[in-house]
Design an enzyme around this catalytic site. Structure first.
Site, PDB file in Angstrom:
ATOM      1  N   ASP A  89     -24.238  44.156 -38.353  1.00 51.31           N
ATOM      2  CA  ASP A  89     -23.839  42.495 -37.782  1.00 51.31           C
ATOM      3  C   ASP A  89     -25.386  41.883 -37.101  1.00 51.31           C
ATOM      4  OD1 ASP A  89     -22.800  39.958 -37.845  1.00 51.31           O
ATOM      5  OD2 ASP A  89     -21.232  40.665 -37.178  1.00 51.31           O
TER       6      ASP A  89
ATOM      7  N   HIS B 101     -15.338  36.391 -32.865  1.00 46.05           N
ATOM      8  CA  HIS B 101     -14.520  35.502 -33.658  1.00 46.05           C
ATOM      9  C   HIS B 101     -14.568  36.276 -35.271  1.00 46.05           C
ATOM     10  CE1 HIS B 101     -18.713  36.041 -36.272  1.00 46.05           C
ATOM     11  NE2 HIS B 101     -18.022  36.321 -36.869  1.00 46.05           N
TER      12      HIS B 101
ATOM     13  N   HIS C 278     -19.631  42.407 -32.677  1.00 41.97           N
ATOM     14  CA  HIS C 278     -19.064  41.141 -32.032  1.00 41.97           C
ATOM     15  C   HIS C 278     -17.903  41.392 -31.712  1.00 41.97           C
ATOM     16  CE1 HIS C 278     -17.594  38.872 -34.729  1.00 41.97           C
ATOM     17  NE2 HIS C 278     -18.351  39.388 -35.466  1.00 41.97           N
TER      18      HIS C 278
ATOM     19  N   HIS D 227     -24.027  40.910 -42.396  1.00 43.35           N
ATOM     20  CA  HIS D 227     -24.088  39.011 -41.793  1.00 43.35           C
ATOM     21  C   HIS D 227     -24.301  38.369 -42.540  1.00 43.35           C
ATOM     22  CE1 HIS D 227     -24.220  36.024 -38.631  1.00 43.35           C
ATOM     23  NE2 HIS D 227     -25.790  35.204 -38.992  1.00 43.35           N
TER      24      HIS D 227
ATOM     25  N   GLU E  36     -24.616  39.065 -34.535  1.00 41.42           N
ATOM     26  CA  GLU E  36     -23.775  39.000 -33.162  1.00 41.42           C
ATOM     27  C   GLU E  36     -24.139  39.541 -31.786  1.00 41.42           C
ATOM     28  OE1 GLU E  36     -22.089  36.291 -36.831  1.00 41.42           O
ATOM     29  OE2 GLU E  36     -22.452  38.133 -35.831  1.00 41.42           O
TER      30      GLU E  36
ATOM     31  N   GLU F 286     -13.328  42.484 -36.662  1.00 39.80           N
ATOM     32  CA  GLU F 286     -14.777  43.687 -37.515  1.00 39.80           C
ATOM     33  C   GLU F 286     -14.781  44.695 -37.374  1.00 39.80           C
ATOM     34  OE1 GLU F 286     -17.681  40.525 -37.719  1.00 39.80           O
ATOM     35  OE2 GLU F 286     -16.523  38.999 -37.881  1.00 39.80           O
TER      36      GLU F 286
END
Length: 277
Positions: free
Chosen positions: A8, A115, A104, A60, A10, A134
């Site tokens: 990912d 998020h 994240h 991502h 972030e 996630e």
């Protein structure tokens, strides 16, 4: 030893803002470079620990963030979308371990760019009644395939979330969240060394074992910001209503993960907000 890496963005070293992680953002190109460097540190660790096969899934947003020629030469890249299994595309019971890079924390937490999958559209997710994002959903789905999550990198909030799910996961905090778009950054060279060392340690702590896929069923519950999204998704067989904005379904977790990807594509078409991840 076959290693799977889900990457990912972030939670990557040095990145704190949407302009760092979204195509078109003023610092996105730099963000892509930083993402590759974090991933390559994880690949180096895996190879040093004895990996003979490493696959990296660009997990991502558009899933075209990693530039293929910037990737470590001993890793293969899964790139682009749509993918049936999204952030876990290419993960199979044949993998000996999974590593999550740049992850994240879930929606509602005070983490950098926190998020759950769709930015502002998903308010909460529960797996068997437990709040999940996630990280937890990736961990649980991989476990269903018999693949342990051995290492995770991200901010301190993401690392705390990972160890709350499984305290055997080796984590690396590459930054400490001050707010959702602010953090104290670990020096890049130091962070990359820590990632490499953590992967070696994580793989050493999890001896290879034959995958033992689980067959137990789970319940996945999602609360959307929009009642319209929830109402539309009730048209999918097996989806039931909890309240006007909350739906749930029941099944084997790998199937639920794939179905959840369909929910996000439907939500994106209704709200004009593409999945973020």
């Amino acid at each position: 030893m076959r290693i799977y890496i889900s990457a990912d963005m972030e939670g990557v070293t040095g990145l704190v803002d949407a302009d760092d992680v979204q195509p078109g953002g003023r610092d996105y190109e730099r963000g892509r470079q930083m993402m590759a460097e974090d991933v390559n540190a994880a690949v180096r660790g895996a190879v040093a620990a004895g990996a003979t096969d490493v696959v990296v899934n660009d997990a991502h947003g558009p899933m075209r963030n990693l530039v293929p020629e910037a990737l470590h030469p001993q890793a293969r890249l899964v790139r682009g979308r749509p993918k049936h299994m999204g952030m876990l595309e290419g993960l199979t019971p044949g993998h000996d371990a999974m590593i999550c890079v740049g992850y994240h924390s879930r929606a509602g937490t005070l983490g950098v760019l926190s998020h759950s999958f769709m930015g502002h559209e998903i308010e909460d997710i529960w797996l068997d009644g437990r709040p999940v994002g996630e990280i937890g959903l990736a961990h649980a789905t991989a476990a269903t395939l018999g693949v342990p999550l051995v290492a995770l990198t991200g901010d301190d909030s993401a690392c705390t979330e990972a160890t709350a799910w499984d305290d055997s996961v080796t984590t690396v905090a590459v930054k400490s969240a001050h707010d959702r778009f602010a953090a104290e950054l670990r020096p890049a060279a130091e962070a990359h060394r820590a990632i490499e060392e953590a992967v070696i340690a994580g793989l050493s702590a999890h001896p290879r074992k034959a995958p033992t896929p689980a067959s137990d069923s789970s319940t996945l519950t999602v609360r959307w910001q929009s009642a319209s999204v929830a109402s539309t998704l009730l048209g999918i067989p097996g989806v039931t209503s909890v309240d006007s904005r909350t739906i749930e379904t029941y099944g084997q977790l790998t199937s639920l993960y794939r179905l959840f990807g369909i929910w996000m594509r439907v939500a994106a078409s209704l709200t004009n907000q593409p999945p973020y991840c």
